[in-house]
Motif scaffolding. Structure first.
Motif, PDB file in Angstrom:
ATOM      1  N   GLU A   1      -5.158   5.739  -2.039  1.00 55.68           N
ATOM      2  CA  GLU A   1      -4.108   4.801  -1.702  1.00 55.68           C
ATOM      3  C   GLU A   1      -4.024   3.767  -2.815  1.00 55.68           C
ATOM      4  N   ALA A   2      -2.810   3.600  -3.346  1.00 52.56           N
ATOM      5  CA  ALA A   2      -2.579   2.574  -4.358  1.00 52.56           C
ATOM      6  C   ALA A   2      -2.375   1.255  -3.633  1.00 52.56           C
ATOM      7  N   VAL A   3      -3.017   0.212  -4.111  1.00 46.38           N
ATOM      8  CA  VAL A   3      -2.903  -1.104  -3.498  1.00 46.38           C
ATOM      9  C   VAL A   3      -2.468  -2.092  -4.580  1.00 46.38           C
ATOM     10  N   VAL A   4      -1.298  -2.667  -4.373  1.00 47.15           N
ATOM     11  CA  VAL A   4      -0.774  -3.656  -5.310  1.00 47.15           C
ATOM     12  C   VAL A   4      -0.881  -5.019  -4.643  1.00 47.15           C
TER      13      VAL A   4
ATOM     14  N   ARG B   1       0.848  -1.197   0.000  1.00 47.93           N
ATOM     15  CA  ARG B   1       0.000   0.000   0.000  1.00 47.93           C
ATOM     16  C   ARG B   1       0.880   1.242   0.000  1.00 47.93           C
ATOM     17  N   ARG B   2       0.518   2.203  -0.862  1.00 50.25           N
ATOM     18  CA  ARG B   2       1.251   3.463  -0.937  1.00 50.25           C
ATOM     19  C   ARG B   2       0.252   4.613  -1.040  1.00 50.25           C
ATOM     20  N   PRO B   3       0.372   5.620  -0.159  1.00 48.13           N
ATOM     21  CA  PRO B   3      -0.523   6.774  -0.241  1.00 48.13           C
ATOM     22  C   PRO B   3      -0.235   7.606  -1.484  1.00 48.13           C
ATOM     23  N   ALA B   4      -1.297   8.187  -2.050  1.00 48.54           N
ATOM     24  CA  ALA B   4      -1.189   9.078  -3.206  1.00 48.54           C
ATOM     25  C   ALA B   4      -2.260  10.146  -3.037  1.00 48.54           C
TER      26      ALA B   4
END
Length: 189
Positions: free
Chosen positions: A155-158, A148-151
């Motif tokens: 939040e982008a979830v791979v 998970r990466r905040p944007a």
């Protein structure tokens, strides 16, 4: 190998002392020509062997700035260029990253342009050294293969299973238009 490491650590100690002001900054006077040549040879040995201690040492050897007061260039352009030449001979992803960081920070005329040329050669040489070029960083995936990466407010979830999928969430909930997408897909905003 022990001598190479000791030589590079001693050089890094000197750049640390220049950066903290313990040793006065003098443009391109941190190392003599003979020292630069010896350090280049030591670095080539460490790069060839892909020593695990080298990336952290490179960050110390080539700091972004020589000192808090001097913000123009590296403490030794000669050493910077020798490191880049060693990287052309025995490239590693970490060396290329360190040089790109220095390249982005240095404001001394001509250095960024010359580093760009050298970095292109390092990138080409790295393609021939697949044993280190394919080394991947550990990007903090959890035990279930989710990153998970905040944007912004999203939040982008791979999710990685047999395939990789990218979705977008807002406030912990999947976006209505969010469906699994390839990593090249733009966010839903």
């Amino acid at each position: 190998m022990a001598f190479a490491r000791r030589a590079l650590e001693t050089a890094a100690d000197r750049t640390d002392a220049i950066r903290t002001g313990e040793i006065p900054y003098k443009a391109d006077k941190a190392f003599t020509d003979r020292e630069v040549t010896s350090l280049g040879q030591a670095l080539r040995v460490a790069l060839l062997r892909d020593e695990p201690w080298l990336p952290d040492l490179l960050d110390r050897l080539l700091p972004e700035w020589p000192s808090p007061r001097q913000r123009r260039g590296p403490s030794s352009q000669a050493l910077l260029y020798e490191v880049a030449r060693a990287g052309q001979d025995f490239p590693t992803p970490e060396l290329a990253t360190t040089l790109r960081t220095v390249r982005g920070a240095v404001r001394h005329a001509g250095v960024p342009r010359k580093l760009d040329t050298m970095l292109r050669k390092i990138d080409a040489a790295l393609a021939e050294r697949t044993d280190v070029a394919l080394r991947l960083p550990s990007p903090d995936f959890d035990d279930e293969g989710v990153l998970r990466r905040p944007a912004g407010e999203y939040e982008a979830v791979v999710r990685v299973t047999d395939t990789a999928a990218l979705t977008w969430e807002k406030n912990g909930r999947p976006c209505a238009a969010s469906r699994p997408r390839s990593a090249a897909t733009t966010p839903p905003w």
